[in-house]
Design an enzyme around this catalytic site. Structure first.
Site, PDB file in Angstrom:
ATOM      1  N   LYS A 209     -53.533  84.181  40.806  1.00  0.00           N
ATOM      2  CA  LYS A 209     -53.986  83.512  39.672  1.00  0.00           C
ATOM      3  C   LYS A 209     -52.522  83.521  38.995  1.00  0.00           C
ATOM      4  CE  LYS A 209     -52.693  86.910  36.382  1.00  0.00           C
ATOM      5  NZ  LYS A 209     -52.174  86.554  35.304  1.00  0.00           N
ATOM      6  N   ASN A 210     -52.000  83.106  38.960  1.00  0.00           N
ATOM      7  CA  ASN A 210     -50.548  82.341  37.825  1.00  0.00           C
ATOM      8  C   ASN A 210     -50.475  80.894  38.864  1.00  0.00           C
ATOM      9  OD1 ASN A 210     -50.834  84.729  36.466  1.00  0.00           O
ATOM     10  ND2 ASN A 210     -48.403  85.343  36.870  1.00  0.00           N
TER      11      ASN A 210
ATOM     12  N   ARG B 105     -52.545  83.851  26.773  1.00  0.00           N
ATOM     13  CA  ARG B 105     -51.190  82.753  26.502  1.00  0.00           C
ATOM     14  C   ARG B 105     -51.268  82.158  27.297  1.00  0.00           C
ATOM     15  NH1 ARG B 105     -48.647  86.264  23.705  1.00  0.00           N
ATOM     16  NH2 ARG B 105     -47.004  84.572  23.573  1.00  0.00           N
TER      17      ARG B 105
ATOM     18  N   CYS C   6     -47.869  89.543  21.834  1.00  0.00           N
ATOM     19  CA  CYS C   6     -49.056  90.672  23.129  1.00  0.00           C
ATOM     20  C   CYS C   6     -48.088  92.042  23.178  1.00  0.00           C
ATOM     21  CB  CYS C   6     -49.478  89.144  24.309  1.00  0.00           C
ATOM     22  SG  CYS C   6     -48.047  89.358  25.265  1.00  0.00           S
TER      23      CYS C   6
ATOM     24  N   ARG D 278     -42.848  86.248  23.407  1.00  0.00           N
ATOM     25  CA  ARG D 278     -43.642  85.883  24.473  1.00  0.00           C
ATOM     26  C   ARG D 278     -43.653  84.362  23.400  1.00  0.00           C
ATOM     27  NH1 ARG D 278     -48.203  87.782  28.411  1.00  0.00           N
ATOM     28  NH2 ARG D 278     -46.921  85.916  29.719  1.00  0.00           N
TER      29      ARG D 278
ATOM     30  N   ASP E  85     -44.039  91.523  37.166  1.00  0.00           N
ATOM     31  CA  ASP E  85     -45.221  91.489  36.861  1.00  0.00           C
ATOM     32  C   ASP E  85     -44.867  92.883  37.764  1.00  0.00           C
ATOM     33  OD1 ASP E  85     -45.434  89.931  35.245  1.00  0.00           O
ATOM     34  OD2 ASP E  85     -46.406  88.195  37.101  1.00  0.00           O
TER      35      ASP E  85
ATOM     36  N   ILE F 183     -36.815  91.120  32.125  1.00  0.00           N
ATOM     37  CA  ILE F 183     -37.445  89.233  31.379  1.00  0.00           C
ATOM     38  C   ILE F 183     -38.158  89.743  29.623  1.00  0.00           C
ATOM     39  CG2 ILE F 183     -39.300  88.228  32.382  1.00  0.00           C
ATOM     40  CD1 ILE F 183     -36.977  87.535  34.224  1.00  0.00           C
TER      41      ILE F 183
ATOM     42  N   ARG G  76     -58.679  90.665  34.527  1.00  0.00           N
ATOM     43  CA  ARG G  76     -58.399  88.984  34.030  1.00  0.00           C
ATOM     44  C   ARG G  76     -57.612  88.695  35.297  1.00  0.00           C
ATOM     45  NH1 ARG G  76     -54.187  89.589  29.089  1.00  0.00           N
ATOM     46  NH2 ARG G  76     -53.563  87.503  30.336  1.00  0.00           N
TER      47      ARG G  76
HETATM   48  N1  EPU Z   1     -39.531  83.313  26.324  1.00  0.00           N
HETATM   49  C1  EPU Z   1     -39.393  82.466  25.462  1.00  0.00           C
HETATM   50  N2  EPU Z   1     -40.058  80.750  24.968  1.00  0.00           N
HETATM   51  C2  EPU Z   1     -40.757  79.720  25.962  1.00  0.00           C
HETATM   52  C3  EPU Z   1     -40.855  81.323  26.868  1.00  0.00           C
HETATM   53  C4  EPU Z   1     -40.291  82.153  27.371  1.00  0.00           C
HETATM   54  O1  EPU Z   1     -37.922  83.382  24.580  1.00  0.00           O
HETATM   55  O2  EPU Z   1     -40.894  79.274  25.125  1.00  0.00           O
HETATM   56  C5  EPU Z   1     -39.545  83.996  27.021  1.00  0.00           C
HETATM   57  C6  EPU Z   1     -40.083  84.389  26.614  1.00  0.00           C
HETATM   58  O3  EPU Z   1     -40.896  85.483  26.065  1.00  0.00           O
HETATM   59  C7  EPU Z   1     -39.977  85.929  28.148  1.00  0.00           C
HETATM   60  C8  EPU Z   1     -38.312  84.890  29.288  1.00  0.00           C
HETATM   61  O4  EPU Z   1     -38.740  84.221  28.665  1.00  0.00           O
HETATM   62  O5  EPU Z   1     -38.990  86.951  27.697  1.00  0.00           O
HETATM   63  C9  EPU Z   1     -39.701  85.373  30.171  1.00  0.00           C
HETATM   64  O6  EPU Z   1     -40.509  83.923  30.274  1.00  0.00           O
HETATM   65  P1  EPU Z   1     -41.395  83.257  30.821  1.00  0.00           P
HETATM   66  O7  EPU Z   1     -42.484  82.101  30.316  1.00  0.00           O
HETATM   67  O8  EPU Z   1     -41.567  82.938  31.956  1.00  0.00           O
HETATM   68  O9  EPU Z   1     -43.116  83.397  31.239  1.00  0.00           O
HETATM   69  P2  EPU Z   1     -44.767  82.934  30.778  1.00  0.00           P
HETATM   70  O10 EPU Z   1     -44.323  81.313  31.631  1.00  0.00           O
HETATM   71  O11 EPU Z   1     -45.384  83.414  29.731  1.00  0.00           O
HETATM   72  C10 EPU Z   1     -44.991  83.479  33.971  1.00  0.00           C
HETATM   73  C11 EPU Z   1     -46.168  84.735  34.047  1.00  0.00           C
HETATM   74  C12 EPU Z   1     -46.307  86.301  34.177  1.00  0.00           C
HETATM   75  C13 EPU Z   1     -45.046  86.711  34.352  1.00  0.00           C
HETATM   76  C14 EPU Z   1     -43.911  85.574  34.004  1.00  0.00           C
HETATM   77  C15 EPU Z   1     -41.961  86.360  34.115  1.00  0.00           C
HETATM   78  C16 EPU Z   1     -48.399  82.865  34.170  1.00  0.00           C
HETATM   79  C17 EPU Z   1     -49.527  82.526  33.507  1.00  0.00           C
HETATM   80  N3  EPU Z   1     -47.007  83.882  33.544  1.00  0.00           N
HETATM   81  O12 EPU Z   1     -45.017  84.119  31.961  1.00  0.00           O
HETATM   82  O13 EPU Z   1     -47.120  86.916  34.162  1.00  0.00           O
HETATM   83  O14 EPU Z   1     -44.865  87.655  34.065  1.00  0.00           O
HETATM   84  O15 EPU Z   1     -44.447  84.032  33.890  1.00  0.00           O
HETATM   85  O16 EPU Z   1     -42.449  86.170  35.340  1.00  0.00           O
HETATM   86  O17 EPU Z   1     -47.359  82.197  35.396  1.00  0.00           O
HETATM   87  C18 EPU Z   1     -48.641  88.438  34.590  1.00  0.00           C
HETATM   88  O18 EPU Z   1     -49.543  87.985  36.393  1.00  0.00           O
HETATM   89  O19 EPU Z   1     -48.991  89.964  34.003  1.00  0.00           O
HETATM   90  C19 EPU Z   1     -48.211  87.665  34.144  1.00  0.00           C
HETATM   91  C20 EPU Z   1     -47.393  88.575  32.808  1.00  0.00           C
END
Ligand code: EPU
Length: 418
Positions: A22-23, A92, A116, A121, A306, A328, A398
């Site tokens: 998915k990701n 998101r 969320c 996030r 995850d 995280i 989802r």
């Molecule tokens: N963060 C910030 N600012 C930003 C972006 C992130 O402060 O601009 C913080 C986040 O709040 C978090 C940390 O940085 O505390 C890491 O977040 P990241 O950006 O890596 O998460 P993401 O890209 O939003 C993806 C996956 C998530 C997975 C995380 C961590 C996708 C679509 N989503 O989220 O997947 O948990 O990386 O590995 O790739 C899931 O599939 O259930 C899921 C939540």
């Protein structure tokens, strides 16, 4: 709202096939916006988040069609480079279209995500990275509005902390920027590498994807391509734990063992037998309660956040006390209260859950709060004594395709009800 009814106690046995990730499929679909030619994606799982992403592409002006299990995206022209609030609030990862839209059309308007279930996030790092590539960004009325009428230019991006979709967003922008972009402290997740592989097939020049420094030489235009999405490592990990928690014997097929190595090492330490069966299958056997083994979530190649909730479900039955530390996301322990309703003994102290293993769990009515929390409740229910009802399984839909059919096929007593 759909619920799952699960009667615990049957060891799972047989084969569990893994879908595409998915990701990985989410950024791959967003990347289709970077070209006016056809992009064909194979092994895209049929889950709600990916339906939402396809609707978003259509909203921007792209055409999306399905044929023989493949998805074909044709973004000939993009008249409406926008991700509205109604879509972003349900998913998101919609912010993944920000980079491609501004790179391709010179403008993008994307709703800011709110809070969320698993944490705040924000997308501040996506925004500042795009500014480094010359985009002018304003935030007003709950939207991020990016402009780059003369196109983006290469630059240096240094992420303060590792962000997976942030890395993917700026990577997609950089491929069409003039000159070289260097992304430092980039996410090393396999999904980033998979996205880069697709972009290279589309004509992009990228080096270092999968490491923490990615170099991109911008090109004028990208072309069409065909790509197969990598296996879903989180679905694979969920199945590994499903086999272990039910004291079963299951072969997980179509997976990449290397992508779940941080989990399988912990599972072996806890007493499960995990055996590689060739390059794309893992057999798991576990006939007893696990030993308590601590985990701390980290960015890849560390232990995936995850899989934290699902691993914790297993540890609720361990011999001894385990410490599960979440680094995280700040609020990813919502499942603990529901696991407690099934008899688990868990205490939260800040970012750490202290799990005292019990002899058994008992079936109960519980509520899923997010995607991975719902998976942990399903695992717990499959070993709990008696019947459990899990409410709000739309969270599960989802990210897991046909989960109840897959688990039922290896012996789980699970049914979907209203
Ligand atoms: N963060 C910030 N600012 C930003 C972006 C992130 O402060 O601009 C913080 C986040 O709040 C978090 C940390 O940085 O505390 C890491 O977040 P990241 O950006 O890596 O998460 P993401 O890209 O939003 C993806 C996956 C998530 C997975 C995380 C961590 C996708 C679509 N989503 O989220 O997947 O948990 O990386 O590995 O790739 C899931 O599939 O259930 C899921 C939540």
């Amino acid at each position: 709202m759909d619920k799952f009814k699960i009667t615990g106690g049957t060891p799972l046995s047989g084969e569990l096939p893994v879908n595409g990730s998915k990701n990985s499929a989410l950024p791959a679909l967003a990347a289709c916006l970077l070209t006016d030619e056809h992009v064909i994606l194979r092994r895209v799982p049929q889950v709600k988040d990916l339906e939402t992403m396809q609707s978003l592409l259509i909203h921007t002006g792209a055409r999306v069609s399905h044929e023989d299990g493949r998805i074909c995206v044709h973004a000939a022209s993009l008249d409406n480079p926008e991700a509205p609030y109604d879509v972003v609030k349900t998913m998101r990862a919609s912010s993944l279209v920000l980079g491609p839209l501004v790179a391709r059309t010179g403008r993008a308007r994307v709703s800011m995500p709110g809070g969320c279930a698993i944490g705040a996030r924000p997308i501040n790092m996506h925004v500042s990275a795009l500014e480094q590539l010359g985009a002018t960004i304003e935030q007003a009325h709950g939207y991020v509005e990016a402009q780059a009428p003369d196109g983006l230019r290469g630059g240096t991006v240094h992420f303060d902390r590792i962000t997976v979709t942030g890395t993917e967003d700026v990577l997609m922008a950089a491929v069409l920027a003039r000159g070289e972009t260097v992304i430092r402290n980039a996410a090393r997740e396999p999904e980033v590498k998979d996205l880069a592989d697709l972009l290279v097939k589309m004509g992009a020049q990228i080096k270092g994807a999968g490491s923490s420094i990615i170099r991109v030489q911008g090109v004028e235009r990208l072309h069409g391509a065909e790509h197969t999405i990598i296996p879903d490592r989180i679905e694979a990990g969920t199945f590994l734990l499903a086999a272990a928690i039910t004291k079963g014997d299951v072969t997980i097929t179509g997976c990449n063992p290397e992508h779940v190595a941080a989990l399988t090492v912990k599972m072996q330490q806890a007493g499960a037998e995990v055996e590689e069966m060739g390059s794309d299958a893992l057999r798991v056997r576990c006939s007893h309660r696990p030993k308590a083994v601590d985990v701390t979530t980290e960015e890849y190649p560390g232990f995936a956040t995850d899989l934290q909730a699902q691993y914790m479900a297993w540890m609720t039955l361990a011999r001894g006390i385990s410490f599960v530390t979440e680094t995280i996301f700040e609020n990813r322990f919502m499942h603990t209260q529901e696991l407690a309703r099934m008899g688990a003994n868990i205490r939260i102290e800040g970012r750490q859950a202290i799990v005292a293993g019990e002899n058994e769990l008992t079936g109960a009515q519980v509520i899923a709060s997010d995607l991975r929390a719902s998976a942990s409740l399903v695992l717990a229910a499959m070993i709990a004594k008696g019947e459990s009802t899990i409410d709000r399984v739309y969270h599960m839909d989802r990210g897991y395709e046909g989960i109840e059919q897959k688990l039922a096929a290896v012996g789980a007593q699970i049914e979907r009800t209203q």
